[in-house]
Every structure is written in C-alpha cells, then in structure tokens.
Scaffold this active site. Sequence first.
Site, mmCIF file in Angstrom:
data_model
loop_
_atom_site.group_PDB
_atom_site.id
_atom_site.type_symbol
_atom_site.label_atom_id
_atom_site.label_comp_id
_atom_site.label_asym_id
_atom_site.label_seq_id
_atom_site.Cartn_x
_atom_site.Cartn_y
_atom_site.Cartn_z
ATOM 1 N N ASP A 149 -4.381 -5.022 6.018
ATOM 2 C CA ASP A 149 -4.802 -5.838 4.881
ATOM 3 C C ASP A 149 -3.743 -6.901 4.595
ATOM 4 O OD1 ASP A 149 -6.356 -6.704 2.770
ATOM 5 O OD2 ASP A 149 -5.589 -5.208 1.356
ATOM 6 N N MET B 18 -0.249 1.084 5.279
ATOM 7 C CA MET B 18 -1.045 1.375 6.466
ATOM 8 C C MET B 18 -2.115 0.308 6.650
ATOM 9 S SD MET B 18 -1.857 3.341 8.991
ATOM 10 C CE MET B 18 -1.105 4.944 8.747
ATOM 11 N N HIS C 281 -2.658 -0.990 -3.279
ATOM 12 C CA HIS C 281 -3.792 -0.095 -3.025
ATOM 13 C C HIS C 281 -3.597 1.189 -3.820
ATOM 14 C CE1 HIS C 281 -4.284 -2.136 1.179
ATOM 15 N NE2 HIS C 281 -4.811 -2.855 0.206
ATOM 16 N N SER D 253 0.844 -1.202 0.000
ATOM 17 C CA SER D 253 0.000 0.000 0.000
ATOM 18 C C SER D 253 0.875 1.246 0.000
ATOM 19 C CB SER D 253 -0.948 -0.036 1.204
ATOM 20 O OG SER D 253 -1.880 1.021 1.142
ATOM 21 N N THR D 254 0.790 2.082 1.029
ATOM 22 C CA THR D 254 1.562 3.321 1.065
ATOM 23 C C THR D 254 3.057 3.037 0.953
ATOM 24 O OG1 THR D 254 -0.115 4.262 2.519
ATOM 25 C CG2 THR D 254 1.972 5.448 2.368
#
Length: 360
Positions: free
Chosen positions: A303, A300, A206, A179-180
């Site tokens: 998941d 973050m 993401h 993600s991030t």
Amino acid sequence: MRKVISDFFKDHPSIEVIGTARNGKEAIKKIGELKPDVVTMDVEMPELSGIETLKWIMENTPVPVVMLSSFTENGAQQTMLAMEYGAVDFVTKPGGTISLDLHKVKDELIHKVELALKIPIEKLRKHGSNINQSVKTLQHDSTIHLKEKDMITETKTTPKFQIKKWNKASDKIVLIGTSTGGPRALQHVITKLPESISAPILIVQHMPPGFTKSLAERLNHISKIRVKEAEHGEVIESGTAYIAPGGFHIKMKKNGHHYEIVLDDKEPPRSGHRPSVDVMFESVGQYAELDKIAVIMTGMGNDGSKGLMALKESGNVIAIAESAETCIVFGMPKAAIETKLVDEVVNVDKIAETIMKYLV
C-alpha cells in the site's frame, strides 16, 4: 477462550501450541520454561497487568507477542501502550471481553502469528518509551511454538533520486502511510516534529475502527504538534496531524482558499485496507499547487506504492521511505523503493529530521 485459540492452530502445518496460561504471572513462568517462538496474549488478564507482563517479557525473554483486544475505549488505550512496549500487532475480539464468536478472526490471528515469526527480536524491544499511565489489568494467554522458522529476506534497492527544484516558500503538505509496527514508528516521528512546522500532516495507519482515536490521543499527549483523529469537513491546518479513522479512506478537497478533510466509507477497501495509503496519495495528488512530502514506513504489503506513482506525476514530491534496518516489517517501504521514485531512505529516528529539511 484459550481452548478456542489453541484449536485454531490444530491443523496448521508449521504451528504447534505448546502451552496456555491463565494470567500474567503464569505466562511469564511458562514462557521461561517453554521458550515459545510466538505468544498471543489478551489485553485483559488477572494477577499481573498486561502492560507489565509485556514489559517483563520484552526486557527478560523477548519474544514476538500478538495481542487480543476488546473493542472498547479502555481496550484501545491499553493496546496502544502494548504497541509501544513492543507487541508485534493486535487482533480485535469481535464479541467483547468474553468473545464467543472468536472464530470470526481466526484467519486474521493465524496470519499475524505467521508474520510475527519473521520479525527479528531486536526490532521488538522497547526504545526509550516513557509510559507513566496507570493501566487496567489483563485476561488470557496462549503460548505458541512454531515447528519451522521461515526467515525473512530483505532486499536493498538503491533509489534513483528524482528531487525536482524545491521551493521552500511554496505551500506544502506531509503525507504518512504505515501499517504493522506503525504506532511505535509514528511515535518516533511525530514526537520529534516542532510545533512551528509549516505544513499539515495526513496519516494513514492501518487499524480497525475505534483504535485510531486512542492512537491520536496518545500521540497528541506526548507531541509538540497537535494530533487528532480526522473529522469529515474540517479545515486542514498547518501544525496539525490528522489520522484517518479506521474504516474510512481519508481524502482532501479544496474549498475556496483552504482544503478540507473528506472521509469516505463508501469506496471499497483498497488491497484490503480502508483507510488506504494509495487512496490518500491519489486524492492529494490532484492538487499540483501543493508540494508534497510523502513518507512510507513499516508495514506488510505494498500500500502506497501505486499512490506514490500518481503523486510523482502531479507536481513536486519528495518521497521518504523507512529503511530495512528499523522497519518491523519491510514490506510497504520496500515496494515504494522498488518504484525507483523514493528520494530518501532513512532510519525511523531520522525521518522527522528529513521531513523538516524540506520545510525550513
């Protein structure tokens, strides 16, 4: 636009807007004078290329930068380059270059600015990224100062290694969730995988719709393996990495002797995400005949951790988590490690090597 963004933070208890800039040159000057904790910057800005502005910032006065991007092909390409140069994250403007309905992303922008404060500067610097593309110029800048610094706490957990008997001759699949900070982390990993890799790779990053295609094209251009945005119904092949399109869960189904991609935009987002790492892990976990290598990197939230439990219950799985030392955000890997099901915790530079250890 600068006024709208500034107004977002008017009543925020710990954020103060200390300046705005009309272009890249003015942004560089004001950042040097005002020394903000976080900067928001548009991906379309006059006077100085946004990529060059970001490059100068990260090399001379490094500070977390959150980009705002138009939902266009060029905007997506420039955003991917910005991620490589060290931008923390980006927010998609809902109404194009001059976005009069920017209020729709107010909460998202505030959240990402708050997150940016917690990221150590040394993790944002560019690490040997070779960018030789000509880029379009960039358009707005808001310089943000935070009144109170909230330091992030990272907890190290010693994993209980649960490696089962591993048969290197069996069919395998690699699953990656991030993600991030993911675009840069993926570049570190995917570009180090050899063309001869004997497994397909499914990736959940993401990211909003439209940006995953640019990410796939960028990685494909600089990698030895083939990288593409996944398409519904296509046969999954070894040596190819498939990135789930923004807005779609990526799943897998067996058809005769091969496996096919299933893209699903009907199932709701999981923990706010579609695509979701948990959904990918759970879908692939149905096929016990495949050995899986599951990789969870910077991001973050949590998941991937529930999906990892489902994977581990259904056949041979090696789980790899990115270490706290190299994660931009040590959320998803930390949650995975806390399940006690992670077999290897390694720096991002070693993930490709670790994957290959179980494939050759």
